[in-house]
Design a protein around this motif. Structure first.
Motif, PDB file in Angstrom:
ATOM      1  N   SER A 199       3.972   5.906  -5.280  1.00 54.22           N
ATOM      2  CA  SER A 199       4.070   5.780  -6.622  1.00 54.22           C
ATOM      3  C   SER A 199       3.029   6.989  -7.370  1.00 54.22           C
ATOM      4  N   TYR A 200       1.886   6.940  -6.504  1.00 56.26           N
ATOM      5  CA  TYR A 200       0.720   7.871  -7.067  1.00 56.26           C
ATOM      6  C   TYR A 200       1.325   9.406  -6.629  1.00 56.26           C
ATOM      7  N   CYS A 201       1.789   9.724  -5.762  1.00 54.11           N
ATOM      8  CA  CYS A 201       2.211  11.004  -5.223  1.00 54.11           C
ATOM      9  C   CYS A 201       3.322  11.371  -6.099  1.00 54.11           C
ATOM     10  N   VAL A 202       4.184  10.685  -6.808  1.00 55.04           N
ATOM     11  CA  VAL A 202       5.263  10.961  -7.455  1.00 55.04           C
ATOM     12  C   VAL A 202       5.243  11.076  -9.115  1.00 55.04           C
ATOM     13  N   ARG A 203       3.716  10.781  -9.454  1.00 54.73           N
ATOM     14  CA  ARG A 203       3.342  10.408 -10.610  1.00 54.73           C
ATOM     15  C   ARG A 203       3.624  11.699 -11.669  1.00 54.73           C
ATOM     16  N   ASN A 204       3.509  13.008 -11.167  1.00 53.37           N
ATOM     17  CA  ASN A 204       3.821  14.285 -11.685  1.00 53.37           C
ATOM     18  C   ASN A 204       4.650  15.072 -11.607  1.00 53.37           C
ATOM     19  N   LYS A 205       5.817  14.275 -10.888  1.00 54.10           N
ATOM     20  CA  LYS A 205       7.178  14.852 -10.662  1.00 54.10           C
ATOM     21  C   LYS A 205       7.789  14.930 -11.976  1.00 54.10           C
ATOM     22  N   GLY A 206       8.412  15.974 -12.168  1.00 55.36           N
ATOM     23  CA  GLY A 206       9.318  16.158 -13.381  1.00 55.36           C
ATOM     24  C   GLY A 206      10.690  15.262 -13.316  1.00 55.36           C
ATOM     25  N   HIS A 221      13.921  -4.450  -1.310  1.00 55.85           N
ATOM     26  CA  HIS A 221      13.327  -4.945  -2.543  1.00 55.85           C
ATOM     27  C   HIS A 221      11.855  -4.015  -2.790  1.00 55.85           C
ATOM     28  N   GLY A 222      11.406  -3.395  -1.870  1.00 55.04           N
ATOM     29  CA  GLY A 222      10.551  -2.423  -2.046  1.00 55.04           C
ATOM     30  C   GLY A 222      10.744  -1.275  -3.015  1.00 55.04           C
ATOM     31  N   VAL A 223      12.022  -0.762  -2.646  1.00 54.49           N
ATOM     32  CA  VAL A 223      12.563   0.349  -3.379  1.00 54.49           C
ATOM     33  C   VAL A 223      12.863   0.063  -4.735  1.00 54.49           C
ATOM     34  N   LEU A 224      13.360  -1.272  -5.158  1.00 55.13           N
ATOM     35  CA  LEU A 224      13.473  -1.457  -6.439  1.00 55.13           C
ATOM     36  C   LEU A 224      12.155  -1.434  -7.324  1.00 55.13           C
ATOM     37  N   VAL A 225      11.235  -2.262  -6.531  1.00 53.48           N
ATOM     38  CA  VAL A 225       9.956  -2.150  -7.326  1.00 53.48           C
ATOM     39  C   VAL A 225       9.343  -0.956  -7.314  1.00 53.48           C
ATOM     40  N   PHE A 226       9.532   0.051  -6.639  1.00 55.64           N
ATOM     41  CA  PHE A 226       8.987   1.544  -6.304  1.00 55.64           C
ATOM     42  C   PHE A 226       9.806   2.196  -7.660  1.00 55.64           C
ATOM     43  N   CYS A 227      11.110   1.941  -7.816  1.00 54.54           N
ATOM     44  CA  CYS A 227      11.581   2.964  -8.877  1.00 54.54           C
ATOM     45  C   CYS A 227      11.483   2.136 -10.277  1.00 54.54           C
ATOM     46  N   ALA A 228      11.402   0.938 -10.367  1.00 50.48           N
ATOM     47  CA  ALA A 228      10.896   0.467 -11.604  1.00 50.48           C
ATOM     48  C   ALA A 228       9.077   0.888 -12.025  1.00 50.48           C
ATOM     49  N   VAL A 229       8.607   0.953 -11.016  1.00 47.92           N
ATOM     50  CA  VAL A 229       7.106   1.250 -11.392  1.00 47.92           C
ATOM     51  C   VAL A 229       7.131   2.750 -11.661  1.00 47.92           C
ATOM     52  N   THR A 251       5.728   6.989 -15.051  1.00 42.66           N
ATOM     53  CA  THR A 251       6.065   8.802 -15.383  1.00 42.66           C
ATOM     54  C   THR A 251       6.764   8.909 -16.776  1.00 42.66           C
ATOM     55  N   GLY A 252       7.124   7.880 -17.272  1.00 43.48           N
ATOM     56  CA  GLY A 252       7.633   7.976 -18.646  1.00 43.48           C
ATOM     57  C   GLY A 252       9.252   8.385 -18.541  1.00 43.48           C
ATOM     58  N   TYR A 253       9.640   8.225 -17.340  1.00 44.32           N
ATOM     59  CA  TYR A 253      11.221   8.203 -17.125  1.00 44.32           C
ATOM     60  C   TYR A 253      11.991   7.087 -17.858  1.00 44.32           C
ATOM     61  N   ALA A 255       0.947  -1.354   0.083  1.00 41.42           N
ATOM     62  CA  ALA A 255       0.066  -0.018  -0.074  1.00 41.42           C
ATOM     63  C   ALA A 255       0.895   1.214  -0.100  1.00 41.42           C
ATOM     64  N   LEU A 256       1.943   1.358   0.774  1.00 42.53           N
ATOM     65  CA  LEU A 256       2.815   2.504   0.860  1.00 42.53           C
ATOM     66  C   LEU A 256       3.542   2.528  -0.518  1.00 42.53           C
TER      67      LEU A 256
END
Length: 266
Positions: A48-55, A162-170, A175-177, A42-43
């Protein structure tokens, strides 16, 4: 059976001094582990939702901070495991950061600050093998939670890493990064595998030294790979694993390559 207070008071206790896993709440797939994992999922989703609009610059700051955190914590974990067990010694067959998910620490700086093909290769690892390995080890952290509770330094470390790894990939994909597109030549399918191929050199030097380890699973001696490794010579195991790594990295990009080839012929 230990209580939650016992877990907190023994948060940094090495597995050599812990009771059997059956007496520890929060080991693999127990109710406490499932509850903590659900909260972590959930976190990850909320973040991931909160950073979706980050440049791009905002994402780079986030990724750089997370990379620094996991790298420092990995070093702390290795020192902790070396110094707090029944014997003060480093387990060279298992504690060196030469696993598929360890590549994240080496590739992420290039994903954050690199440019061109260097950045694409690093992001390609994160969004292919890194994503797969992070998700598997997040859902099924058998290496750690077979001996530790999730409410422990080792348990929280593996969930965080491993949560950080998943977060970064998602977030890279959302975001299109980074995208699984733009593949026009066959050799571009190999680019995401470059970080793993580089680290594999060190892994195999260690594997076939006197240490006799199985880093990056090249000898197929670990977990459910063991029957395959027992039935194949080492050279064949190495060839098979290299082939699997190349395929894992290439798979998400194959649709783009096929589509672009069809357009070029159309």
């Amino acid at each position: 059976m230990w209580t939650f207070r016992d877990l907190i008071s023994h948060f940094f206790t090495h597995k050599d001094f812990l009771p059997a896993a059956q007496q520890l709440p929060g080991t693999l797939f127990t109710p406490l582990h499932l509850a903590v994992s659900a909260m972590c999922v959930a976190l990850i989703a909320v973040c991931s939702y909160c950073v979706r609009n980050k440049g791009t610059d905002g994402l780079r700051r986030i990724y750089g901070t997370l990379w620094a955190a996991v790298t420092v914590l990995e070093a702390v974990k290795i020192i902790w495991e070396t110094c707090t067990g029944a014997q003060v010694e480093m387990n060279l067959t298992g504690n060196l950061p030469l696993y598929p998910c360890s590549i994240f620490m080496y590739a992420m700086p290039f994903a954050v600050w690199g440019k061109g093909w260097v950045r694409r290769a690093a992001c390609g690892y994160v969004c292919s093998l890194g994503f797969l390995g992070g998700a598997i080890n997040f859902v099924y952290p058998v290496n750690v939670l077979s001996n530790y509770s999730c409410i422990s330094f080792a348990g929280m470390h593996t969930l965080f890493y491993h949560g950080v790894l998943v977060f970064c990939a998602v977030t890279m994909l959302v975001t299109g990064y980074h995208r699984y597109t733009g593949i026009r030549r066959w050799w571009e399918l190999l680019v995401p595998a470059v970080p793993a191929l580089i680290v594999s050199v060190a892994a195999n030097i260690v594997n076939f030294s006197r240490i006799d380890s199985d880093y990056m699973f090249f000898k197929l001696e670990s977990f459910f790979f063991a029957p395959i490794g027992a039935a194949t010579p080492d050279w064949l195991s190495v060839v098979l694993v290299y082939g699997i790594y190349l395929l894992i990295h290439a798979l998400p990009y194959i649709p783009s390559y096929v589509a672009n080839r069809r357009r070029s012929k159309g």
